[in-house]
Design a protein around this motif. Structure first.
Motif, PDB file in Angstrom:
ATOM      1  N   CYS A  50       0.591  -1.298   0.130  1.00  0.00           N
ATOM      2  CA  CYS A  50      -0.322  -0.226   0.277  1.00  0.00           C
ATOM      3  C   CYS A  50       0.544   1.793   0.472  1.00  0.00           C
ATOM      4  CB  CYS A  50      -1.337   0.247   1.353  1.00  0.00           C
ATOM      5  SG  CYS A  50      -1.923   1.365   1.292  1.00  0.00           S
ATOM      6  N   THR A  51       2.320   1.168   0.535  1.00  0.00           N
ATOM      7  CA  THR A  51       3.090   2.114   0.757  1.00  0.00           C
ATOM      8  C   THR A  51       3.375   2.283  -0.290  1.00  0.00           C
ATOM      9  OG1 THR A  51       2.911   1.929   2.887  1.00  0.00           O
ATOM     10  CG2 THR A  51       4.646   3.117   2.317  1.00  0.00           C
ATOM     11  N   SER A  52       4.141   1.298  -1.019  1.00  0.00           N
ATOM     12  CA  SER A  52       4.672   1.405  -2.264  1.00  0.00           C
ATOM     13  C   SER A  52       4.420   2.436  -3.003  1.00  0.00           C
ATOM     14  CB  SER A  52       5.415   0.533  -2.300  1.00  0.00           C
ATOM     15  OG  SER A  52       6.009   0.508  -3.595  1.00  0.00           O
ATOM     16  N   LEU A  53       2.411   2.026  -3.683  1.00  0.00           N
ATOM     17  CA  LEU A  53       1.780   2.050  -4.533  1.00  0.00           C
ATOM     18  C   LEU A  53       1.184   3.453  -4.558  1.00  0.00           C
ATOM     19  CD1 LEU A  53      -0.003   1.188  -6.925  1.00  0.00           C
ATOM     20  CD2 LEU A  53      -1.691   0.314  -5.688  1.00  0.00           C
ATOM     21  N   SER A  78      -7.610   0.800  -4.094  1.00  0.00           N
ATOM     22  CA  SER A  78      -8.714   0.574  -3.398  1.00  0.00           C
ATOM     23  C   SER A  78      -9.522   1.938  -3.421  1.00  0.00           C
ATOM     24  CB  SER A  78      -8.441  -0.465  -2.417  1.00  0.00           C
ATOM     25  OG  SER A  78      -7.851   0.069  -1.164  1.00  0.00           O
ATOM     26  N   ASN A  79     -10.863   1.505  -2.930  1.00  0.00           N
ATOM     27  CA  ASN A  79     -11.118   2.854  -2.642  1.00  0.00           C
ATOM     28  C   ASN A  79     -10.792   3.825  -1.210  1.00  0.00           C
ATOM     29  OD1 ASN A  79     -13.130   2.468  -4.010  1.00  0.00           O
ATOM     30  ND2 ASN A  79     -14.963   1.732  -2.790  1.00  0.00           N
ATOM     31  N   ASP A  80     -10.129   3.060  -0.249  1.00  0.00           N
ATOM     32  CA  ASP A  80      -9.025   3.197   1.155  1.00  0.00           C
ATOM     33  C   ASP A  80      -8.411   3.521   1.075  1.00  0.00           C
ATOM     34  OD1 ASP A  80     -11.349   2.727   2.986  1.00  0.00           O
ATOM     35  OD2 ASP A  80     -10.511   0.668   3.445  1.00  0.00           O
ATOM     36  N   GLN A  81      -7.430   2.968  -0.291  1.00  0.00           N
ATOM     37  CA  GLN A  81      -5.991   3.539  -0.571  1.00  0.00           C
ATOM     38  C   GLN A  81      -6.449   5.265  -1.434  1.00  0.00           C
ATOM     39  OE1 GLN A  81      -4.768  -0.151  -3.262  1.00  0.00           O
ATOM     40  NE2 GLN A  81      -4.026  -0.858  -1.268  1.00  0.00           N
ATOM     41  N   TYR A  82      -7.267   4.921  -2.148  1.00  0.00           N
ATOM     42  CA  TYR A  82      -7.307   6.446  -2.911  1.00  0.00           C
ATOM     43  C   TYR A  82      -8.039   7.320  -2.018  1.00  0.00           C
ATOM     44  CZ  TYR A  82      -9.283   9.888  -6.148  1.00  0.00           C
ATOM     45  OH  TYR A  82      -9.261  11.227  -6.298  1.00  0.00           O
ATOM     46  N   ASP A 109       5.798  10.952   1.875  1.00  0.00           N
ATOM     47  CA  ASP A 109       5.947   9.425   1.669  1.00  0.00           C
ATOM     48  C   ASP A 109       6.077   9.102   3.490  1.00  0.00           C
ATOM     49  OD1 ASP A 109       7.324   8.849  -0.045  1.00  0.00           O
ATOM     50  OD2 ASP A 109       8.839   9.232  -0.002  1.00  0.00           O
ATOM     51  N   ARG A 110       6.232   9.961   4.542  1.00  0.00           N
ATOM     52  CA  ARG A 110       5.592   9.224   5.997  1.00  0.00           C
ATOM     53  C   ARG A 110       3.899   9.461   5.943  1.00  0.00           C
ATOM     54  NH1 ARG A 110       9.016  13.976   6.582  1.00  0.00           N
ATOM     55  NH2 ARG A 110       7.032  15.110   7.431  1.00  0.00           N
ATOM     56  N   LEU A 111       3.550  10.425   6.140  1.00  0.00           N
ATOM     57  CA  LEU A 111       1.858  10.049   5.517  1.00  0.00           C
ATOM     58  C   LEU A 111       0.843   8.861   5.430  1.00  0.00           C
ATOM     59  CD1 LEU A 111      -0.792  11.965   6.796  1.00  0.00           C
ATOM     60  CD2 LEU A 111      -0.393  12.224   4.591  1.00  0.00           C
ATOM     61  N   VAL A 112       1.467   8.610   4.348  1.00  0.00           N
ATOM     62  CA  VAL A 112       1.378   7.371   3.172  1.00  0.00           C
ATOM     63  C   VAL A 112       2.019   6.215   4.298  1.00  0.00           C
ATOM     64  CG1 VAL A 112       1.435   5.841   1.285  1.00  0.00           C
ATOM     65  CG2 VAL A 112       0.297   8.181   1.357  1.00  0.00           C
ATOM     66  N   ALA A 113       2.817   6.256   4.860  1.00  0.00           N
ATOM     67  CA  ALA A 113       3.194   5.111   5.497  1.00  0.00           C
ATOM     68  C   ALA A 113       2.928   4.430   6.946  1.00  0.00           C
ATOM     69  CB  ALA A 113       4.926   5.109   5.569  1.00  0.00           C
ATOM     70  N   GLN A 114       2.153   6.113   7.456  1.00  0.00           N
ATOM     71  CA  GLN A 114       1.917   6.035   8.396  1.00  0.00           C
ATOM     72  C   GLN A 114       0.035   5.227   8.293  1.00  0.00           C
ATOM     73  OE1 GLN A 114       1.083   9.703  10.214  1.00  0.00           O
ATOM     74  NE2 GLN A 114      -0.436   8.889  11.902  1.00  0.00           N
ATOM     75  N   ARG A 115      -1.126   6.062   7.758  1.00  0.00           N
ATOM     76  CA  ARG A 115      -2.257   5.550   6.885  1.00  0.00           C
ATOM     77  C   ARG A 115      -2.691   3.953   6.642  1.00  0.00           C
ATOM     78  NH1 ARG A 115      -2.053   9.803   9.461  1.00  0.00           N
ATOM     79  NH2 ARG A 115      -3.350  11.201   9.035  1.00  0.00           N
ATOM     80  N   CYS A 116      -1.303   3.661   5.706  1.00  0.00           N
ATOM     81  CA  CYS A 116      -1.086   2.297   4.923  1.00  0.00           C
ATOM     82  C   CYS A 116      -1.366   1.120   6.436  1.00  0.00           C
ATOM     83  CB  CYS A 116      -0.286   1.640   4.331  1.00  0.00           C
ATOM     84  SG  CYS A 116      -1.034   2.862   2.811  1.00  0.00           S
ATOM     85  N   ALA A 117       0.104   1.841   7.674  1.00  0.00           N
ATOM     86  CA  ALA A 117      -0.202   0.780   8.533  1.00  0.00           C
ATOM     87  C   ALA A 117      -1.006   0.759   9.223  1.00  0.00           C
ATOM     88  CB  ALA A 117       1.357   1.324   9.474  1.00  0.00           C
ATOM     89  N   GLU A 118      -1.957   2.175   9.838  1.00  0.00           N
ATOM     90  CA  GLU A 118      -3.242   2.006  10.508  1.00  0.00           C
ATOM     91  C   GLU A 118      -3.941   1.172   9.592  1.00  0.00           C
ATOM     92  OE1 GLU A 118      -2.197   6.518  11.645  1.00  0.00           O
ATOM     93  OE2 GLU A 118      -3.797   6.380  10.685  1.00  0.00           O
ATOM     94  N   ARG A 119      -3.853   0.921   8.240  1.00  0.00           N
ATOM     95  CA  ARG A 119      -5.053   0.041   7.947  1.00  0.00           C
ATOM     96  C   ARG A 119      -4.735  -0.964   7.441  1.00  0.00           C
ATOM     97  NH1 ARG A 119      -7.513   5.833   4.617  1.00  0.00           N
ATOM     98  NH2 ARG A 119      -8.262   6.641   6.467  1.00  0.00           N
ATOM     99  N   GLY A 121      -2.491  -1.902   5.205  1.00  0.00           N
ATOM    100  CA  GLY A 121      -2.369  -2.078   3.733  1.00  0.00           C
ATOM    101  C   GLY A 121      -3.832  -1.077   2.778  1.00  0.00           C
ATOM    102  N   ALA A 122      -4.816  -1.292   3.357  1.00  0.00           N
ATOM    103  CA  ALA A 122      -5.860  -0.208   3.000  1.00  0.00           C
ATOM    104  C   ALA A 122      -6.924  -1.124   1.670  1.00  0.00           C
ATOM    105  CB  ALA A 122      -5.767   0.365   2.610  1.00  0.00           C
ATOM    106  N   THR A 123      -6.775  -3.144   1.697  1.00  0.00           N
ATOM    107  CA  THR A 123      -7.023  -3.506   0.814  1.00  0.00           C
ATOM    108  C   THR A 123      -8.396  -4.002   0.878  1.00  0.00           C
ATOM    109  OG1 THR A 123      -5.906  -5.253   1.538  1.00  0.00           O
ATOM    110  CG2 THR A 123      -4.003  -3.895  -0.139  1.00  0.00           C
ATOM    111  N   TRP A 124      -9.101  -3.990   1.687  1.00  0.00           N
ATOM    112  CA  TRP A 124     -10.548  -4.468   1.670  1.00  0.00           C
ATOM    113  C   TRP A 124     -11.703  -3.961   1.549  1.00  0.00           C
ATOM    114  CZ3 TRP A 124      -7.928  -2.787   5.683  1.00  0.00           C
ATOM    115  CH2 TRP A 124      -8.057  -1.214   6.461  1.00  0.00           C
ATOM    116  N   SER A 125     -11.274  -2.804   0.675  1.00  0.00           N
ATOM    117  CA  SER A 125     -12.423  -1.679   0.256  1.00  0.00           C
ATOM    118  C   SER A 125     -12.612  -1.323  -1.000  1.00  0.00           C
ATOM    119  CB  SER A 125     -12.510  -0.834   0.577  1.00  0.00           C
ATOM    120  OG  SER A 125     -11.841   0.139   0.503  1.00  0.00           O
ATOM    121  N   SER A 126     -12.218  -2.508  -2.289  1.00  0.00           N
ATOM    122  CA  SER A 126     -12.030  -2.354  -3.604  1.00  0.00           C
ATOM    123  C   SER A 126     -13.126  -2.666  -4.598  1.00  0.00           C
ATOM    124  CB  SER A 126     -10.682  -3.880  -3.901  1.00  0.00           C
ATOM    125  OG  SER A 126      -9.703  -3.638  -3.265  1.00  0.00           O
ATOM    126  N   GLU A 127     -14.081  -2.435  -4.124  1.00  0.00           N
ATOM    127  CA  GLU A 127     -14.958  -3.080  -5.325  1.00  0.00           C
ATOM    128  C   GLU A 127     -14.820  -1.129  -6.081  1.00  0.00           C
ATOM    129  OE1 GLU A 127     -16.594   0.060  -1.991  1.00  0.00           O
ATOM    130  OE2 GLU A 127     -15.951  -2.097  -1.632  1.00  0.00           O
TER     131      GLU A 127
END
Length: 133
Positions: A50-53, A78-82, A109-119, A121-127
């Motif tokens: 998630c962080t990389s993408l 995904s929606n959450d990643q967006y 970089d810092r913000l995305v790494a933090q949010r992706c770790a909190e969630r 990967g944030a991959t569960w909302s890919s509808e």
């Protein structure tokens, strides 16, 4: 002569035509760069992927790159990643106005790494549907 070619010949023709059409659709500059020759460690956890993408696309959007206008599905988010992407771009733009682009890219970089770790990967909302905002 009114006879149809055998099915295998028609299949090969259709496959060849599809391959030629696809090959002609992408300009040479859009080709992917060659794979690195060294075996670099790739991200393995959902949060790292998630962080990389998301970080990549948020920084491209901030820089206004050629491909930054793709939508969230075309970017593979995904929606959450967006949602993380949009938060990071907004924060990056605010930081860029006050501290410059280099600082903005670091913040992304810092913000995305933090949010992706909190969630995780944030991959569960890919509808494929998102409610309008």
């Amino acid at each position: 002569m009114g006879t149809k070619p055998p099915t295998s010949v028609r299949y090969r023709r259709a496959t060849l035509l599809a391959a030629l059409a696809l090959a002609g659709c992408s300009p040479p500059e859009a080709a992917a760069p060659p794979a690195p020759t060294t075996s670099a460690a790739s991200p393995s956890s959902p949060a790292q992927i998630c962080t990389s993408l998301v970080s990549y696309w948020a920084k491209e959007t901030l820089k206004g790159s050629k491909w930054s206008g793709l939508d969230w599905e075309q970017k593979g988010l995904s929606n959450d990643q967006y949602a993380i992407h949009e938060e990071a771009v907004a924060a990056g733009r605010a930081e860029e106005r006050t501290a410059g682009q280099d600082r903005a890219l670091e913040l992304i970089d810092r913000l995305v790494a933090q949010r992706c770790a909190e969630r995780n990967g944030a991959t569960w909302s890919s509808e494929n549907w998102k409610p309008p905002t």
